[in-house]
Design a protein around this motif. Structure first.
Motif, PDB file in Angstrom:
ATOM      1  N   ASN A 123       0.803  -1.225   0.000  1.00  0.00           N
ATOM      2  CA  ASN A 123       0.000   0.000   0.000  1.00  0.00           C
ATOM      3  C   ASN A 123       0.834   1.272   0.000  1.00  0.00           C
ATOM      4  O   ASN A 123       0.294   2.353  -0.244  1.00  0.00           O
ATOM      5  CB  ASN A 123      -0.938   0.017   1.215  1.00  0.00           C
ATOM      6  N   TYR A 154      -6.243   0.783   7.513  1.00  0.00           N
ATOM      7  CA  TYR A 154      -7.116   0.327   6.431  1.00  0.00           C
ATOM      8  C   TYR A 154      -7.323  -1.179   6.490  1.00  0.00           C
ATOM      9  O   TYR A 154      -7.737  -1.795   5.508  1.00  0.00           O
ATOM     10  CB  TYR A 154      -6.545   0.727   5.061  1.00  0.00           C
ATOM     11  N   GLN A 203      -8.551  -1.162   1.121  1.00  0.00           N
ATOM     12  CA  GLN A 203      -7.223  -0.955   0.543  1.00  0.00           C
ATOM     13  C   GLN A 203      -7.078  -1.728  -0.766  1.00  0.00           C
ATOM     14  O   GLN A 203      -6.269  -1.377  -1.616  1.00  0.00           O
ATOM     15  CB  GLN A 203      -6.133  -1.337   1.552  1.00  0.00           C
ATOM     16  N   ALA A 241      -7.579   0.658  -3.759  1.00  0.00           N
ATOM     17  CA  ALA A 241      -6.812   1.910  -3.854  1.00  0.00           C
ATOM     18  C   ALA A 241      -6.294   2.155  -5.268  1.00  0.00           C
ATOM     19  O   ALA A 241      -6.418   3.263  -5.816  1.00  0.00           O
ATOM     20  CB  ALA A 241      -5.652   1.881  -2.859  1.00  0.00           C
ATOM     21  N   HIS A 280      -7.253   6.078  -0.238  1.00  0.00           N
ATOM     22  CA  HIS A 280      -6.506   6.433   0.979  1.00  0.00           C
ATOM     23  C   HIS A 280      -6.579   7.939   1.244  1.00  0.00           C
ATOM     24  O   HIS A 280      -6.431   8.382   2.388  1.00  0.00           O
ATOM     25  CB  HIS A 280      -5.029   6.041   0.828  1.00  0.00           C
TER      26      HIS A 280
END
Length: 432
Positions: free
Chosen positions: A17, A72, A300, A303, A315
């Motif tokens: 991430n 997340y 997530q 994203a 995010h």
């Protein structure tokens, strides 16, 4: 107001991430700090008081300001955000509102107070000598713990034989997440209908039909905003995801109904200054819509999809809300019309004997524009040892693709799978 960069502590900050977080506009003017690892938060049976102590040791030893605490991931990260934010005076929704989403049984009780868009459901008494389906809940149904990771210990059952097999499997594994969750329940003043439920409870729900769709949004200044609707497409004749695709192809009136249900439920829960995601089923044949589950965080997993289509990862809303800033996402400012996250799966256990190197993956991503690849297993490894799999398959890789048509998304996915040349042996082929 100080011009210094704010210090943002990210629970479970992981390498997968980090690129999406770094790409969010404004993060170059933030200090992102890891707070506990994803492994600490997700491996084995976690001990919540110990996690709190470890997090507080980091935060208390930090010499600068603590401006935001975010996450997340599901439990325990979702609840730790609220607990730690209350302790350190940062912005977050309440612990009670998080648990009303995350405890599947309590969530159903809350949902039925304001909407009808949910399946028939009830508790299964795991302590009974011969557990049976709840009154009024008919086969086919799903059995699942009140709390789990990635559909772990969730079973679709069509008769009493399958029901009993699923109950036995759930009884054997429910403690891993359910027991730590009881510590969180002890922090709340529970209503009478939840007083004796606990965290190790099994839920039965009638099976929902149709297409699966996810709604993402946030609460800010008393308003609920839905910023994205995504389709979830399963493998043929399977309950396992093949891909998430954004934006949704559902008709706009259906999407508006999903937004309306989401707004009513999250307002009733008391959601405040935080992101959320809700999974629905919509049956085109009957035009029926129903909530599958509510997640007390944005996904997530999505994203990269928002980055490809809208120009910023979801995010952004999480970070902005935690810092008291405008959480609105850009819309359709990305380089692609469509985006998908694909789940390359095996439906039987196997042993990984060859995994591409980081350099090989980077080469594939350069040669196929608009793709990103995350491998799940390490070399060598049984897929069943990789953790957090659903009850019916094993994730081998996550492949993100952006394009201007579904055909382009699929073509890029197929090229990536071929280029990876993953080396897998089925158990029958593995030396004993």
């Amino acid at each position: 107001m100080s011009n210094r960069p704010p210090n943002v502590f990210v629970l479970g900050l992981d390498e997968a991430n980090l690129p999406a977080l770094r790409a969010v506009p404004g993060t170059d003017r933030m200090n992102l700090h890891p707070l506990l690892s994803a492994t600490e938060l997700q491996s084995g049976e976690v001990h919540v008081p110990d996690l709190i102590d470890r997090a507080c040791t980091v935060l208390d030893g930090f010499e600068g300001s603590i401006d935001a605490i975010v996450g997340y991931w599901d439990f325990p990260a979702s609840t730790l955000v609220s607990l730690l934010s209350e302790r350190y005076g940062t912005r977050a929704t309440s612990l009670e509102s998080v648990v009303k989403c995350e405890h599947k049984y309590w969530s159903r009780l809350v949902q039925q107070e304001v909407v009808t868009e949910h399946p028939r459901f009830g508790r299964v008494d795991l302590t009974a000598e011969n557990p049976s389906p709840p009154d009024g809940v008919r086969f086919p149904m799903w059995l699942k713990p009140a709390l789990s990771y990635s559909s772990e210990l969730a079973y679709g059952v069509g008769d009493m034989t399958e029901f009993r097999e699923a109950v036995d499997a759930i009884k054997a594994g429910i403690h891993r997440v359910g027991r730590p969750f009881e510590y969180i329940l002890d922090q709340l003043d529970l209503p009478p209908e939840m007083a004796d439920v606990g965290g190790q409870v099994c839920l039965a729900e009638e099976t929902l039909n149709g297409v699966q769709v996810a709604v993402e949004g946030y609460a800010h200044d008393g308003e609920i905003t839905v910023y994205g609707v995504l389709d979830s497409i399963n493998y043929p004749d399977s309950t396992s995801f093949l891909r998430h695709q954004y934006p949704s192809a559902l008709p706009e009136p259906v999407q508006q109904r999903l937004r309306s249900v989401a707004e009513r439920v999250m307002r009733h829960i008391g959601w405040s200054e935080a992101t959320f995601s809700i999974e629905f089923f919509h049956d085109p044949a009957t035009d029926r819509t129903a909530i599958l589950e509510i997640n007390p965080r944005h996904s997530q997993s999505h994203a990269e999809l928002f980055t490809y289509v809208d120009g910023a990862a979801n995010h952004h809303s999480m970070l902005a809300l935690a810092l008291g800033r405008d959480p609105a996402l850009p819309r359709r400012k990305g380089p692609y019309t469509l985006a998908a996250k694909w789940y390359y799966r095996w439906f039987t256990d196997g042993v990984v004997h060859r995994v591409p190197s980081d350099e090989e993956i980077a080469r594939i991503e350069r040669e196929i524009p608009g793709v990103r690849i995350d491998l799940v297993p390490d070399e060598p490894q049984h897929l069943s040892d990789s953790g957090h799999q659903d009850s019916y398959s094993y994730e081998v890789a996550h492949i993100f693709t952006g394009g201007d048509s579904e055909e382009e998304l699929r073509e890029k996915y197929d090229r990536c799978v071929a280029a990876l040349s993953l080396g897998l042996d089925t158990p029958a082929e593995t030396p004993s």
